[in-house]
Scaffold this active site. Sequence first.
Site, PDB file in Angstrom:
ATOM      1  CG  ASP A  90      -0.662  -1.498   2.211  1.00 19.13           C
ATOM      2  OD1 ASP A  90      -1.010  -2.437   2.954  1.00 19.13           O
ATOM      3  OD2 ASP A  90      -1.226  -1.267   1.126  1.00 19.13           O
ATOM      4  CD  GLU A 147      -5.212  -5.715   1.158  1.00 15.62           C
ATOM      5  OE1 GLU A 147      -5.994  -6.379   0.434  1.00 15.62           O
ATOM      6  OE2 GLU A 147      -5.495  -4.575   1.551  1.00 15.62           O
ATOM      7  CD  GLU A 148      -6.093  -0.935   1.830  1.00 18.00           C
ATOM      8  OE1 GLU A 148      -6.906  -1.039   0.881  1.00 18.00           O
ATOM      9  OE2 GLU A 148      -6.416  -1.047   3.018  1.00 18.00           O
ATOM     10  CG  HIS A 373     -10.857   1.713   3.262  1.00 17.40           C
ATOM     11  ND1 HIS A 373     -10.627   1.451   1.917  1.00 17.40           N
ATOM     12  CD2 HIS A 373     -10.094   0.822   3.930  1.00 17.40           C
ATOM     13  CE1 HIS A 373      -9.773   0.443   1.802  1.00 17.40           C
ATOM     14  NE2 HIS A 373      -9.452   0.031   3.017  1.00 17.40           N
TER      15      HIS A 373
END
Length: 427
Positions: A90, A147-148, A373
């Site tokens: 993701d 996962e996030e 990020h």
Amino acid sequence: MSAPRYQASGRAFAQIVRFHPEISALRRDLHAHPELGFEEVYTSARVHESLKACGVDEIHTGIGKTGVVAVIRGRSTASGRMIGLRADMDALPMHEDNDFAWRSAKSGLMHGCGHDGHTAMLVGAARYLAETRNFDGTAVLIFQPGEEGFAGARVMIEDGLFERFPVDSVYAFHNWPAMAPGTVGLNPGPMMAAADRITIEVAGKGGHGAHAYLTVDPVVVSAHLITAIQTIVSRNVRPIDAAVISVCAMQAGDLNAMAVVPGRATLVGTVRTFSAKVQAEVERRLVELCSAVASGFGATATVRFERIYPATINTPAEALFAGDVAQALVGARNIERNMEPSMGAEDFSFMLQKKPGAYLRLGQGGKDGAFLHNSRYDFNDDILPLGAALHAGLIEQGMPLADRASERPMENAKAQAPRLHASSAAH
Ligand SMILES: [Zn+2]
Ligand SMILES: [Zn+2]
């Protein structure tokens, strides 16, 4: 595509480098089409189609909504062994500031954590393993959604992942911009912290800011709570244990109302710990302290403590084995086996709660200091063959063919593994 600028050796790496351009093309295509957790429809379809072209034995879709699992059987399966490899798929809800050709084509979505690279590396491993099959057992390749923050690993497990594919152990990597390309890091215990969310609701009595003696001011109570909470780490948690408590958001009153004492305030933050014991202690003290401090002011405070991701804890034998496989690939100089854990979190932890295994960091370097990020981050395509070869090595060396019985690092690793108790491993 230019040759990778790091040293790596072995048959698998040499073979995978030959299709480096194809893996890079897939990686860039995924980068251009980022999708959020459980919405990885395009990504899953691309993975499916690539796995089919690789000639894997089985492809299972829809596990954990958008998850995909591929099965590749070795030349022999007499060992009865089964090893799992996991990649997350993701992207993040963030704007991308890059301007290269494969930048995100979707506004407000970006592969800012390199899961596009993780997915492409595992597809690369699938191609090599399906072509060569130099192992005795079954490889299970897990392409995980969400996962996030979506706990996609837990959702796949709840959807029967390990009942359908009862792996003996499971491995995953994360790219790491702070480490140079061609380096690998891990440790035999905690790699990532548990991440919990705290929400503290403070209830007082609102009124006129000029006549505050008639109110129970939740803003003043919150100020005391914010400072009191910091004593939990400094005065309740043992100094040799690790814990972080951060109050990161506070909401009370109205910025347009300078003279209205609000009736309520809300604090939101996060708790990070490595051991379940410390986590439980922090939760207990938060509840006691907030309630007692608020009651001293005539207010009430309730704490909601939500366990989001558990700590990611490697098992010693599998970490030693994975370290040996990585060392054979990049050399002893380029591997850190006692890597400092990170207070960040990772949902591979749910898989490690069910199965022995290890989580590794793959150095990838940071372009202009753009870390995970960051809106200018990009996965480094140079390390794609390295990650794919590391996946392949875990399979080939974890389930060696009988004629290669002399190279059985897993058994050697089991024999040499330090006997860490759960408590000492959890520091
Ligand atoms: Zn991330
Ligand atoms: Zn990530």
